[in-house]
Design a protein around this motif. Structure first.
Motif, mmCIF file in Angstrom:
data_model
loop_
_atom_site.group_PDB
_atom_site.id
_atom_site.type_symbol
_atom_site.label_atom_id
_atom_site.label_comp_id
_atom_site.label_asym_id
_atom_site.label_seq_id
_atom_site.Cartn_x
_atom_site.Cartn_y
_atom_site.Cartn_z
ATOM 1 N N ASN A 1 0.859 -1.185 0.000
ATOM 2 C CA ASN A 1 0.000 0.000 0.000
ATOM 3 C C ASN A 1 0.895 1.236 0.000
ATOM 4 N N LEU A 2 0.873 1.943 -1.120
ATOM 5 C CA LEU A 2 1.721 3.137 -1.250
ATOM 6 C C LEU A 2 0.863 4.372 -1.006
ATOM 7 N N LYS A 3 1.345 5.234 -0.123
ATOM 8 C CA LYS A 3 0.562 6.431 0.210
ATOM 9 C C LYS A 3 1.040 7.624 -0.610
ATOM 10 N N VAL A 4 0.076 8.385 -1.122
ATOM 11 C CA VAL A 4 0.397 9.551 -1.957
ATOM 12 C C VAL A 4 0.373 10.827 -1.121
ATOM 13 N N LEU A 5 1.377 11.673 -1.326
ATOM 14 C CA LEU A 5 1.401 13.019 -0.724
ATOM 15 C C LEU A 5 1.420 14.038 -1.857
ATOM 16 N N HIS A 6 0.626 15.093 -1.733
ATOM 17 C CA HIS A 6 0.731 16.192 -2.689
ATOM 18 C C HIS A 6 1.835 17.115 -2.177
ATOM 19 N N THR A 7 2.844 17.349 -3.012
ATOM 20 C CA THR A 7 4.034 18.084 -2.562
ATOM 21 C C THR A 7 4.403 19.185 -3.568
ATOM 22 N N PRO A 8 3.519 20.198 -3.747
ATOM 23 C CA PRO A 8 3.737 21.211 -4.789
ATOM 24 C C PRO A 8 4.858 22.190 -4.454
ATOM 25 N N GLY A 9 5.334 22.859 -5.493
ATOM 26 C CA GLY A 9 6.376 23.875 -5.316
ATOM 27 C C GLY A 9 7.355 23.835 -6.474
ATOM 28 N N HIS A 10 8.046 22.705 -6.632
ATOM 29 C CA HIS A 10 8.926 22.519 -7.794
ATOM 30 C C HIS A 10 8.074 22.676 -9.066
ATOM 31 N N CYS A 11 6.829 22.194 -8.983
ATOM 32 C CA CYS A 11 5.767 22.473 -9.962
ATOM 33 C C CYS A 11 4.472 22.096 -9.238
ATOM 34 N N HIS A 12 3.350 22.613 -9.730
ATOM 35 C CA HIS A 12 2.123 22.460 -8.938
ATOM 36 C C HIS A 12 1.599 21.037 -8.896
ATOM 37 N N GLU A 13 1.951 20.212 -9.924
ATOM 38 C CA GLU A 13 1.389 18.858 -9.968
ATOM 39 C C GLU A 13 2.255 17.839 -9.222
ATOM 40 N N HIS A 14 3.236 18.288 -8.489
ATOM 41 C CA HIS A 14 4.200 17.347 -7.902
ATOM 42 C C HIS A 14 3.580 16.501 -6.780
ATOM 43 N N ILE A 15 3.740 15.182 -6.910
ATOM 44 C CA ILE A 15 3.302 14.270 -5.849
ATOM 45 C C ILE A 15 4.459 13.353 -5.455
ATOM 46 N N SER A 16 4.365 12.806 -4.255
ATOM 47 C CA SER A 16 5.405 11.911 -3.735
ATOM 48 C C SER A 16 4.731 10.651 -3.200
ATOM 49 N N LEU A 17 5.550 9.647 -2.934
ATOM 50 C CA LEU A 17 5.019 8.367 -2.449
ATOM 51 C C LEU A 17 5.737 7.945 -1.179
ATOM 52 N N ILE A 18 4.980 7.353 -0.261
ATOM 53 C CA ILE A 18 5.618 6.781 0.932
ATOM 54 C C ILE A 18 5.254 5.303 1.016
ATOM 55 N N LEU A 19 6.263 4.495 1.199
ATOM 56 C CA LEU A 19 6.039 3.080 1.494
ATOM 57 C C LEU A 19 6.949 2.707 2.660
ATOM 58 N N ASP A 20 6.318 2.289 3.760
ATOM 59 C CA ASP A 20 7.086 1.880 4.927
ATOM 60 C C ASP A 20 8.021 3.025 5.341
ATOM 61 N N ARG A 21 9.344 2.819 5.360
ATOM 62 C CA ARG A 21 10.235 3.923 5.755
ATOM 63 C C ARG A 21 10.907 4.575 4.549
ATOM 64 N N TYR A 22 10.325 4.419 3.374
ATOM 65 C CA TYR A 22 10.917 4.977 2.152
ATOM 66 C C TYR A 22 10.038 6.087 1.571
ATOM 67 N N PHE A 23 10.677 7.160 1.150
ATOM 68 C CA PHE A 23 9.977 8.358 0.672
ATOM 69 C C PHE A 23 10.472 8.677 -0.745
ATOM 70 N N PHE A 24 9.636 8.362 -1.731
ATOM 71 C CA PHE A 24 9.968 8.654 -3.130
ATOM 72 C C PHE A 24 9.555 10.101 -3.383
ATOM 73 N N CYS A 25 10.539 11.004 -3.395
ATOM 74 C CA CYS A 25 10.190 12.427 -3.300
ATOM 75 C C CYS A 25 10.453 13.211 -4.585
ATOM 76 N N GLY A 26 10.729 12.532 -5.699
ATOM 77 C CA GLY A 26 10.868 13.234 -6.984
ATOM 78 C C GLY A 26 11.839 14.392 -6.891
ATOM 79 N N ASP A 27 11.407 15.554 -7.384
ATOM 80 C CA ASP A 27 12.277 16.740 -7.369
ATOM 81 C C ASP A 27 11.854 17.734 -6.294
ATOM 82 N N LEU A 28 11.137 17.248 -5.288
ATOM 83 C CA LEU A 28 10.742 18.120 -4.179
ATOM 84 C C LEU A 28 11.944 18.464 -3.311
#
Ligand SMILES: [Fe+2]
Length: 268
Positions: free
Chosen positions: A114-141
């Motif tokens: 189960n991957l959780k989505v976070l909306h993480t705008p700033g670098h661009c408005h559509e930016h989202i990130s993912l959290i799984l367990d203790r890992y944070f896929f944070c793109g260009d945030l």
């Protein structure tokens, strides 16, 4: 060619794309079902090699955002594996292909994961990130010791709010999996900020001296970023006191300091 991070229920494959922007691509798979999600595909050959080698079944492609270096092989993987693309709804104006929109607190199921989505705008408005367990896929945030730029549809005030109100509140143990490996440039930027460049401390000094541009940098957690990332430290006297241009940061508004720091990083 690629690294594997193996946990009980999932495996993360990560590798440095051979380009000057030092993109990092990720494939995340469920160990039980072999279903996987491909994140921001830029190097299709290595991703294909991983899929074949481990007999993975792509279930989704996930885009953290719509910049060209994060979406290049969407088309290829969509048509080859008939798997949907997941992205923020604001990508509607930017994409010519179909996608399913995901938003804050959505849960994406990949096999038993189960991957959780976070909306993480700033670098661009559509930016989202993912959290799984203790890992944070944070793109260009956020990167190790830095944050994303705001030069391509970005909004520095929004980035400030995302970093300050969302990222600083994440648990220290969460490990960053950013979209680029900018560690070296971010350390040299930090050195340039200080009156005395040795103020970066022995830990960062050691990272700089052992740095190998052909290798991925090690993983660092949010606790490391809170302690060392200048964009997370603009409210600390103990940080500001050592800065070469301390006077520039005397404005008490944190947003002003954040914008100034982003501007100095652009000029570095
Ligand atoms: Fe980007």
């Amino acid at each position: 060619m690629y690294e594997t991070i193996v946990e009980d229920s999932f495996t993360i494959f990560r590798f440095l794309v051979k380009n000057s922007d030092r993109n990092i691509n990720y494939v995340l798979s469920c160990n039980t079902t072999k279903e996987c999600v491909i994140i921001d595909p830029l190097d299709k050959d290595v991703i294909e090699e991983i899929i074949k080698q481990y007999s993975l079944k792509p279930k989704y492609i996930f885009n953290t955002h719509a910049h060209p270096d994060h979406i290049k092989y969407n088309d290829f993987f969509i048509s080859k594996y008939k798997c949907p693309l997941l992205a923020h709804i604001d990508c509607q104006e930017l994409f010519e292909f179909e996608f399913e929109n995901v938003f804050e607190n959505d849960v994406i199921k990949v096999g038993n994961l189960n991957l959780k989505v976070l909306h993480t705008p700033g670098h661009c408005h559509e930016h989202i990130s993912l959290i799984l367990d203790r890992y944070f896929f944070c793109g260009d945030l956020i990167f190790n010791l830095g944050v994303g730029n705001v030069n391509f549809r970005g909004d520095v005030s929004m980035l400030f709010r995302t970093i300050t109100h969302k990222i600083k509140n994440l648990p220290d143990e969460l490990l960053l999996l950013p979209g680029h490996d900018y560690l070296k440039n971010n350390i040299t930027f930090l050195q340039s900020l200080y009156k005395d460049s040795s103020e970066i401390g022995s830990e960062l000094d050691g990272l700089l001296s052992s740095y190998d541009s052909n290798q991925l940098s090690p993983l660092f957690d949010i606790g490391f970023e809170k302690k060392n990332n200048p964009f997370l430290r603009i409210d600390e006297f103990s940080f500001l006191d050592f800065l070469e241009k301390k006077d520039l940061f005397k404005d008490e508004k944190m947003e002003f300091r954040f914008k100034l720091l982003r501007q100095l990083r652009d000029e570095h």
